[in-house]
Design a protein around this motif. Structure first.
Motif, short mmCIF file in Angstrom:
data_model
loop_
_atom_site.label_atom_id
_atom_site.label_comp_id
_atom_site.label_asym_id
_atom_site.label_seq_id
_atom_site.Cartn_x
_atom_site.Cartn_y
_atom_site.Cartn_z
N ALA A 130 0.81 -1.22 0.00
CA ALA A 130 0.00 0.00 0.00
C ALA A 130 0.85 1.27 0.00
O ALA A 130 0.29 2.37 -0.04
N THR A 131 2.17 1.13 0.04
CA THR A 131 3.05 2.29 0.08
C THR A 131 3.51 2.63 -1.33
O THR A 131 4.22 1.84 -1.95
N PRO A 132 3.12 3.79 -1.86
CA PRO A 132 3.44 4.12 -3.26
C PRO A 132 4.94 4.14 -3.55
O PRO A 132 5.38 3.75 -4.62
N SER A 133 5.72 4.60 -2.56
CA SER A 133 7.16 4.71 -2.81
C SER A 133 7.90 4.74 -1.47
O SER A 133 7.42 5.31 -0.50
N THR A 134 9.07 4.09 -1.44
CA THR A 134 9.94 4.11 -0.26
C THR A 134 11.30 4.64 -0.67
O THR A 134 11.84 4.23 -1.72
N LEU A 135 11.85 5.55 0.12
CA LEU A 135 13.19 6.06 -0.14
C LEU A 135 14.09 5.66 1.01
O LEU A 135 13.79 5.92 2.17
N VAL A 136 15.23 5.03 0.67
CA VAL A 136 16.23 4.63 1.66
C VAL A 136 17.43 5.55 1.50
O VAL A 136 18.00 5.67 0.41
N ASP A 137 17.79 6.24 2.58
CA ASP A 137 18.89 7.21 2.56
C ASP A 137 19.90 6.78 3.62
O ASP A 137 19.70 7.01 4.81
N LEU A 138 20.99 6.15 3.19
CA LEU A 138 22.02 5.65 4.11
C LEU A 138 23.40 6.09 3.64
O LEU A 138 23.71 5.98 2.45
N ASN A 139 24.20 6.56 4.59
CA ASN A 139 25.57 6.98 4.28
C ASN A 139 25.64 7.94 3.11
O ASN A 139 26.57 7.91 2.30
N GLY A 140 24.62 8.79 3.00
CA GLY A 140 24.60 9.80 1.94
C GLY A 140 24.13 9.29 0.60
O GLY A 140 24.07 10.06 -0.38
N GLU A 141 23.77 8.01 0.49
CA GLU A 141 23.28 7.45 -0.77
C GLU A 141 21.77 7.27 -0.70
O GLU A 141 21.24 6.78 0.31
N ARG A 142 21.07 7.67 -1.77
CA ARG A 142 19.61 7.60 -1.81
C ARG A 142 19.17 6.56 -2.82
O ARG A 142 19.69 6.51 -3.94
N HIS A 143 18.21 5.73 -2.42
CA HIS A 143 17.64 4.72 -3.32
C HIS A 143 16.13 4.73 -3.19
O HIS A 143 15.60 4.53 -2.09
N GLU A 144 15.45 4.98 -4.28
CA GLU A 144 13.98 4.97 -4.27
C GLU A 144 13.49 3.62 -4.78
O GLU A 144 14.05 3.07 -5.74
N ALA A 145 12.44 3.09 -4.12
CA ALA A 145 11.99 1.75 -4.47
C ALA A 145 10.50 1.61 -4.29
O ALA A 145 9.90 2.26 -3.43
N MET A 385 7.76 7.47 1.64
CA MET A 385 8.03 6.92 2.97
C MET A 385 9.55 6.79 3.05
O MET A 385 10.16 6.23 2.14
N THR A 386 10.15 7.31 4.11
CA THR A 386 11.60 7.46 4.13
C THR A 386 12.22 6.75 5.33
O THR A 386 11.77 6.90 6.47
N LEU A 387 13.27 5.99 5.06
CA LEU A 387 14.13 5.42 6.09
C LEU A 387 15.50 6.05 5.91
O LEU A 387 16.05 6.05 4.81
N THR A 388 16.06 6.60 7.00
CA THR A 388 17.33 7.29 6.89
C THR A 388 18.16 7.09 8.15
O THR A 388 17.61 6.83 9.23
N ASP A 389 19.47 7.24 8.02
CA ASP A 389 20.34 7.20 9.19
C ASP A 389 20.52 8.59 9.79
O ASP A 389 21.27 8.76 10.74
N ARG A 390 19.84 9.58 9.23
CA ARG A 390 19.87 10.93 9.78
C ARG A 390 18.85 11.05 10.92
O ARG A 390 18.11 10.12 11.21
N MET A 391 18.79 12.24 11.52
CA MET A 391 17.98 12.46 12.71
C MET A 391 16.53 12.00 12.61
O MET A 391 16.01 11.40 13.56
N PRO A 392 15.82 12.21 11.50
CA PRO A 392 14.40 11.81 11.48
C PRO A 392 14.18 10.31 11.59
O PRO A 392 13.13 9.87 12.05
N ARG A 393 15.11 9.51 11.09
CA ARG A 393 15.06 8.05 11.04
C ARG A 393 13.92 7.50 10.20
O ARG A 393 14.14 6.76 9.27
N GLY A 394 12.68 7.83 10.53
CA GLY A 394 11.56 7.32 9.75
C GLY A 394 10.56 8.43 9.47
O GLY A 394 10.18 9.18 10.38
N MET A 395 10.11 8.57 8.21
CA MET A 395 9.07 9.54 7.86
C MET A 395 7.92 8.79 7.19
O MET A 395 8.14 8.00 6.26
N TYR A 396 6.69 9.05 7.66
CA TYR A 396 5.50 8.36 7.15
C TYR A 396 4.50 9.38 6.62
O TYR A 396 4.35 10.48 7.18
#
Length: 557
Positions: A130-145, A385-396
């Motif tokens: 049900a999630t249209p798009s997920t973005l993974v942001d780790l170590n400065g690299e971004r991957h949309e899936a 929807m975002t997963l990141t190693d930065r301060m927010p960690r998870g955005m929904y």
């Protein structure tokens, strides 16, 4: 977003049949014979229920159905950590400060969601259908899936490593199949062995000693991104048994949100008049028995010859034959002046050893779900929807259609990440999180879309909670067993009977509303038994089946 349909609709046959105590609470609840019968003369007996969260409301509602008179005490408002806060001026848009996603395997919880006629929708977890798009942001690299297959190969390697570790070390497929079939013998055989083998093992230790996770990079990616609900590194210090319970019962998958907010469930039980209540006239509800409001917070608990005396914040003292206590157990250490003889010494030790997870959330209301408007040049959504190693960690991202205000959970953090914002005001948190997200989405002006002030919570600084939920550390199984089994009091010292602990931190699945519901049902059985009542012969309760289902007891000496 489309509605998933009535809350009673379930996927497959999976259930949160927790392996420590695989009692089928949903079967007990749904049996036509009911939960039990009081002895003659006991109808209308007052029973104190401390706490108006999901556990307290479940216990109070079922005690009412039995024909008892629950007296509810609440320090704040009905709901507890199922707290849905509406945005000022926009009552249809809520921020889910506590519980917000519920696995369909939570059959006992869904008994009440269905009873109240509430609707659900799929929760927008990372990479969920049900999630249209997920973005993974780790170590400065971004991957949309859109699915896991869209991520770089290393992410699939991590997923495979986790699956292989579970299959080879803890018999994942066999255990899940046994849970689905409610095969108690197989569940207990496997789980009792795992408890003895892994009680002293942390989640990180389990990964680090698995041949498939020898690469630190793989462990780091798994901790930051995880699978199902997202990153799990904040759980790394906790017992691996905590994680295995979630995985075996598929509590981390097939999750839904409740339309209009999760707080509707406990508040709905407060107002709902059961059609089959013993003793009480038709139309009787908990709210009606209390004149619309619960009694104020309990400040003092003492044993008496007839049971327990409770003093509330208004200074009124009342005596009860039985007490159900549902708040976090730490509140017994200082929020409530609790006499030492209320609990046995070994239970006080378990209370002292309780370990809570911290958690913070930051929500904003925006003018509309602009992320559903693709960039004309790239065709990609503005936000994911975002997963990141930065301060927010998870955005929904949450919305009810293109022309209505929408809600963004800009940050969902745990433990150390939660403490990073604990001393910041809501405005300061918003600035810090937006600054961090600007590095992830440099071309998106989120601030210009925000309507009104942010809504925030940090559960470890909430005075009546001091944490989001309990999570056991390695070696804590024995303490957890003491707290969970406290509802069975036949062998207890008479001086320690009649006071029943419940709530998700007493359960084996802390952090899940299902644990609050099931331990509340344990307490209901305990009260019924304590007052001389009985369960129907064809519908035995959790205490009746305790000898055959009891959690394995590890050696102490």
């Amino acid at each position: 977003m489309t509605t998933a349909g009535p809350a009673t609709t379930r996927v497959g046959t999976t259930t949160m049949l927790v392996p420590d105590f695989p009692f089928s609470y949903d079967t007990w609840l749904g049996h036509p014979s009911g939960l039990g019968v009081l002895p003659p003369g006991a109808a209308g007996t007052e029973v104190a229920v401390v706490g108006g969260g999901m556990a307290g409301m479940t216990a109070a509602y079922e005690l009412l159905r039995l024909g008892l008179r629950p007296v509810v005490y609440e320090a704040g408002e009905i709901g507890g950590r199922m707290r849905s806060v509406p945005f000022p001026g926009h009552p249809g848009s809520v921020a889910e400060m506590g519980a917000m996603r519920f696995p369909l395997s939570a059959r006992a919880l869904f008994h009440y969601i269905g009873l109240l006629g509430l609707e659900t929708r799929p929760f927008p977890n990372p990479l969920a259908p049900a999630t249209p798009s997920t973005l993974v942001d780790l170590n400065g690299e971004r991957h949309e899936a859109r699915t896991g297959a869209d991520l770089p190969e290393v992410y699939q390697e991590v997923a495979d490593a986790w699956e292989k570790a579970l299959q080879e070390r803890v018999a994942l497929s066999t255990m899940r199949d046994a849970v689905r079939r409610r095969d108690i013998e197989t569940i207990k055989t496997i789980w009792n062995r795992l408890v003895a083998e892994y009680d002293d093992q942390s989640f990180y230790g389990f990964l680090a000693t698995s041949p498939t996770f020898q690469s630190f990079r793989h462990r780091e990616i798994f901790g930051q991104v995880g699978f199902g609900t997202g990153g799990w590194d904040t759980d790394f210090p906790n017992s691996i048994l905590e994680i295995l319970r979630v995985v075996f019962t598929e509590a981390d998958d097939h999750q839904v949100a409740i339309d209009g907010g999760a707080q509707q469930v406990p508040y709905g039980l407060w107002r709902h008049a059961p059609a089959d209540a013993a003793h009480w006239p038709r139309g009787t509800s908990l709210a009606g028995l209390h004149g619309g409001a619960p009694r104020p917070a309990v400040t003092r608990i003492r044993r008496t010859a007839g049971g327990h005396a409770l003093t509330d914040a208004a200074g009124q003292e009342r005596e009860y034959a039985a007490v159900v206590y549902s708040p976090h157990v730490w509140t017994l250490l200082h929020r409530v002046d609790c006499a030492p003889d209320v609990l046995a010494p070994e239970l006080w030790t378990a209370v002292e050893r309780t370990h809570y997870m911290g958690a913070s959330k930051l929500f904003v209301l925006v003018d509309r779900p602009f992320w559903r408007e693709p960039d004309p040049a790239t065709g990609r959504p503005a936000l994911s929807m975002t997963l990141t190693d930065r301060m927010p960690r998870g955005m929904y991202l949450f919305d009810d259609g293109p022309d209505r205000p929408a809600v963004i959970c800009l940050s969902y953090t745990w433990n150390d990440d939660s403490l990073k914002v604990a001393t910041l005001s809501p405005a300061e948190r918003l600035e810090a999180v937006l600054r961090s997200l600007s590095a992830v989405y440099p071309d998106v002006d989120i601030r210009s879309r925000v309507v009104g002030d942010p809504l925030t919570v940090t559960w470890e600084t909430e005075p009546h909670f001091m944490g989001a939920f309990k999570s056991n550390l390695p070696g804590h199984y024995r303490y957890q067993r003491r707290l969970f089994t406290q509802f069975v009091q036949e062998q207890a010292d008479p001086a320690h009977r009649g006071f029943f602990l419940c709530g998700d931190d007493v359960s084996w699945t802390a952090g899940f509303a299902e644990g609050a519901v099931t331990t509340a049902l344990n307490a209901v059985w305990g009260v019924l038994h304590h007052l001389g009542g009985r369960t129907p012969a064809g519908n035995p309760g959790p205490g009746d089946l305790f000898p055959e289902l009891a959690p394995v007891e590890l050696p102490y000496g």
